[in-house]
Design an enzyme around this catalytic site. Structure first.
Site, short mmCIF file in Angstrom:
data_model
loop_
_atom_site.label_atom_id
_atom_site.label_comp_id
_atom_site.label_asym_id
_atom_site.label_seq_id
_atom_site.Cartn_x
_atom_site.Cartn_y
_atom_site.Cartn_z
CG ASP A 56 -2.02 -1.15 1.19
OD1 ASP A 56 -2.33 -1.63 0.08
OD2 ASP A 56 -2.49 -1.84 2.24
CE1 TYR A 125 4.45 -6.37 3.64
CE2 TYR A 125 3.75 -8.80 3.38
CZ TYR A 125 3.74 -7.45 2.97
OH TYR A 125 3.23 -7.56 1.67
#
EC number: 5.4.99.12
Length: 298
Positions: A56, A125
């Site tokens: 994003d 992540y």
């Protein structure tokens, strides 16, 4: 036609995410535009990148992977005057055209059956937080989320442990059209980065400068794949637990009943970095891609 694997990294602060969007600066759009200029293929749809993990706006990547299919003749034309192979020439030219917030780490001919998205075994992540335990370092403003509260890492780890295994993460994610929010989390934990002073031999105390990430809270999560907003929403929920606004039982309830609502929305993007994409052995790539395309069930 030759399928190429591209390994790259980027600082996401000035990008509107990975995916190309009209009128917006994106990572995909920037790389594809450079590829079209190098290959002299002006058609916007002629060279399309397929990525392992869409990030994003504001999210970073130290290891992102994508693939692109290039006509053999076009690839050969990339050499020009260079004494390099076509792939080496393309990597050199593409690297030179990248802005400072994108780095091309490698381009290689992809093995048979390789798909950057569907062949991936797992993605890693890390989300970084600067809480009240450490003095705020302004250099981290694009790479860590800041709070003036001290977070309870033990409670946050108790919540994170509930995510391990195959679950429906509908409370923390948005499904793609026709898809699900069922994912398998393999690793999920919080830790505080130890203080690592940069102290050289013979230097006095005035040179005792801590490394930039010293003292940060880091959430590491590894899964076969992630649904949209999943990581940041899990982090946001863990932070609520760490602040004492919610308890672990509340988090457990969200895991049991996959219902999306306001209390489990995503935290700010700048603390999140895609750190690694792992793939199986070359002879397992096609089979992995076929399995992962199937709609998941519990």
């Amino acid at each position: 036609m030759t399928r190429l694997r591209i390994d790259l990294a980027y600082n996401g602060a000035a990008f509107h995410g990975w995916a190309a969007q009209p009128g917006c600066r994106t990572v995909q759009g920037t790389v594809e535009e450079a590829l079209r200029r190098i290959t002299r293929m002006p058609d916007a749809g002629s060279l399309r990148l397929t990525v392992a993990g869409r990030t994003d706006a504001g999210v970073h990547a130290t290891h992102q992977v994508c693939h692109v299919d290039v006509p053999d003749q076009t690839l050969g034309q990339c050499v020009g005057h260079m004494n390099l192979t076509p792939v080496q020439a393309l990597q050199t030219r593409l690297s030179r055209m990248m802005p400072d917030d994108i780095a091309i780490h490698g381009i290689s001919v992809a093995p048979a059956g390789f798909d950057a998205r569907f062949s991936a075994l797992e993605r890693t992540y890390v989300y970084r937080i600067a809480d009240a335990r450490v003095p705020w370092d302004p250099r981290l403003k694009d790479f860590a989320w800041r709070t003036d509260r001290e977070l309870d890492i033990a409670q946050m780890n108790a919540a994170a442990a509930l995510t391990l295994g195959l679950h429906d993460f509908g409370s923390f994610a948005i499904a793609n059209p026709g898809g699900t929010t069922i994912r398998e989390v393999k690793t999920a934990y919080w830790q505080r980065v130890p203080t690592r002073p940069l102290l050289g031999p013979g230097m006095g105390e005035r040179y005792h400068t801590p490394a930039v990430e010293s003292g940060l809270l880091c959430f590491t999560i590894v899964a076969d794949a992630f649904a949209r907003n999943m990581v940041r929403s899990l982090v946001g929920a863990c932070v609520q637990v760490g602040m004492g606004k919610r308890d672990v039982d509340w988090f457990a309830g969200k895991m049991r009943v996959p219902l999306r609502e306001g209390s489990t929305g995503p935290i700010a993007p700048q603390g999140l970095t895609l750190e690694h994409i792992a793939y199986p052995a070359d002879d397992e790539l096609a089979a992995r891609a076929e399995r992962i395309r199937a709609k998941r069930t519990l």
